[in-house]
Design a protein around this motif. Structure first.
Motif, PDB file in Angstrom:
ATOM      1  N   GLU A  48      40.190  31.195  41.101  1.00 30.51           N
ATOM      2  CA  GLU A  48      40.333  32.327  40.183  1.00 30.51           C
ATOM      3  C   GLU A  48      39.213  33.348  40.313  1.00 30.51           C
ATOM      4  O   GLU A  48      39.394  34.509  39.979  1.00 30.51           O
ATOM      5  N   ASP A  49      38.050  32.934  40.818  1.00 23.24           N
ATOM      6  CA  ASP A  49      36.945  33.872  41.042  1.00 23.24           C
ATOM      7  C   ASP A  49      37.200  34.757  42.250  1.00 23.24           C
ATOM      8  O   ASP A  49      36.485  35.743  42.460  1.00 23.24           O
ATOM      9  N   ASN A  50      38.176  34.401  43.070  1.00 21.41           N
ATOM     10  CA  ASN A  50      38.476  35.131  44.299  1.00 21.41           C
ATOM     11  C   ASN A  50      39.856  35.771  44.283  1.00 21.41           C
ATOM     12  O   ASN A  50      40.388  36.122  45.332  1.00 21.41           O
ATOM     13  N   LEU A  57      39.370  39.956  37.723  1.00 20.48           N
ATOM     14  CA  LEU A  57      39.477  38.632  38.309  1.00 20.48           C
ATOM     15  C   LEU A  57      40.255  37.721  37.372  1.00 20.48           C
ATOM     16  O   LEU A  57      40.160  37.834  36.155  1.00 20.48           O
ATOM     17  N   LEU A  58      41.021  36.810  37.961  1.00 23.74           N
ATOM     18  CA  LEU A  58      41.770  35.873  37.125  1.00 23.74           C
ATOM     19  C   LEU A  58      40.832  35.058  36.233  1.00 23.74           C
ATOM     20  O   LEU A  58      41.180  34.724  35.099  1.00 23.74           O
ATOM     21  N   SER A  59      39.638  34.748  36.744  1.00 24.31           N
ATOM     22  CA  SER A  59      38.692  33.973  35.934  1.00 24.31           C
ATOM     23  C   SER A  59      38.241  34.759  34.698  1.00 24.31           C
ATOM     24  O   SER A  59      37.824  34.162  33.696  1.00 24.31           O
ATOM     25  N   ASP A  60      38.328  36.076  34.734  1.00 29.76           N
ATOM     26  CA  ASP A  60      37.972  36.887  33.566  1.00 29.76           C
ATOM     27  C   ASP A  60      39.146  37.088  32.614  1.00 29.76           C
ATOM     28  O   ASP A  60      38.951  37.394  31.442  1.00 29.76           O
ATOM     29  N   ILE A  61      40.334  36.911  33.131  1.00 26.98           N
ATOM     30  CA  ILE A  61      41.535  37.110  32.300  1.00 26.98           C
ATOM     31  C   ILE A  61      41.759  35.915  31.386  1.00 26.98           C
ATOM     32  O   ILE A  61      42.153  36.058  30.245  1.00 26.98           O
ATOM     33  N   GLY A  62      41.481  34.717  31.932  1.00 24.55           N
ATOM     34  CA  GLY A  62      41.598  33.529  31.105  1.00 24.55           C
ATOM     35  C   GLY A  62      42.829  32.793  31.272  1.00 24.55           C
ATOM     36  O   GLY A  62      43.766  32.512  31.554  1.00 24.55           O
TER      37      GLY A  62
END
Length: 62
Positions: A48-50, A57-62
Motif C-alpha cells: 500500500e505504500d507503493n 497512497l493507499l496506505s494513507d487512504i486507510g
C-alpha cells in the motif's frame, strides 16, 4: 510463449494466487491456443505504500 503479469495489492493468500495463475492460464490456452505448459503468469504484489489512487497512497487512504 504467452506471458501475463498481474499486479495486485499485497496480502492475498497463496490459494488466491494459485487461482489467479490457473484462470489466467486457462484464458491464454483458450484464446491463444497455447500449450498450457508454455503459459507464464507473473504475480507481483504491491504494498500500500507503493500504490497510489486519486493522488494519494493507499496506505494513507486507510
Amino acid at each position: 510463449m504467452p506471458m501475463v503479469e498481474v499486479k495486485i495489492k499485497a496480502g492475498r493468500t497463496i490459494e488466491q494466487k494459485r487461482e489467479i495463475a490457473l484462470r489466467m492460464t486457462e484464458v491464454l490456452v483458450e484464446v491463444c491456443g497455447s500449450a498450457r505448459d508454455r503459459v507464464h503468469v507473473i504475480i507481483t504484489e504491491v504494498g500500500e505504500d507503493n500504490w497510489g489512487r486519486g493522488g494519494r497512497l493507499l496506505s494513507d487512504i486507510g
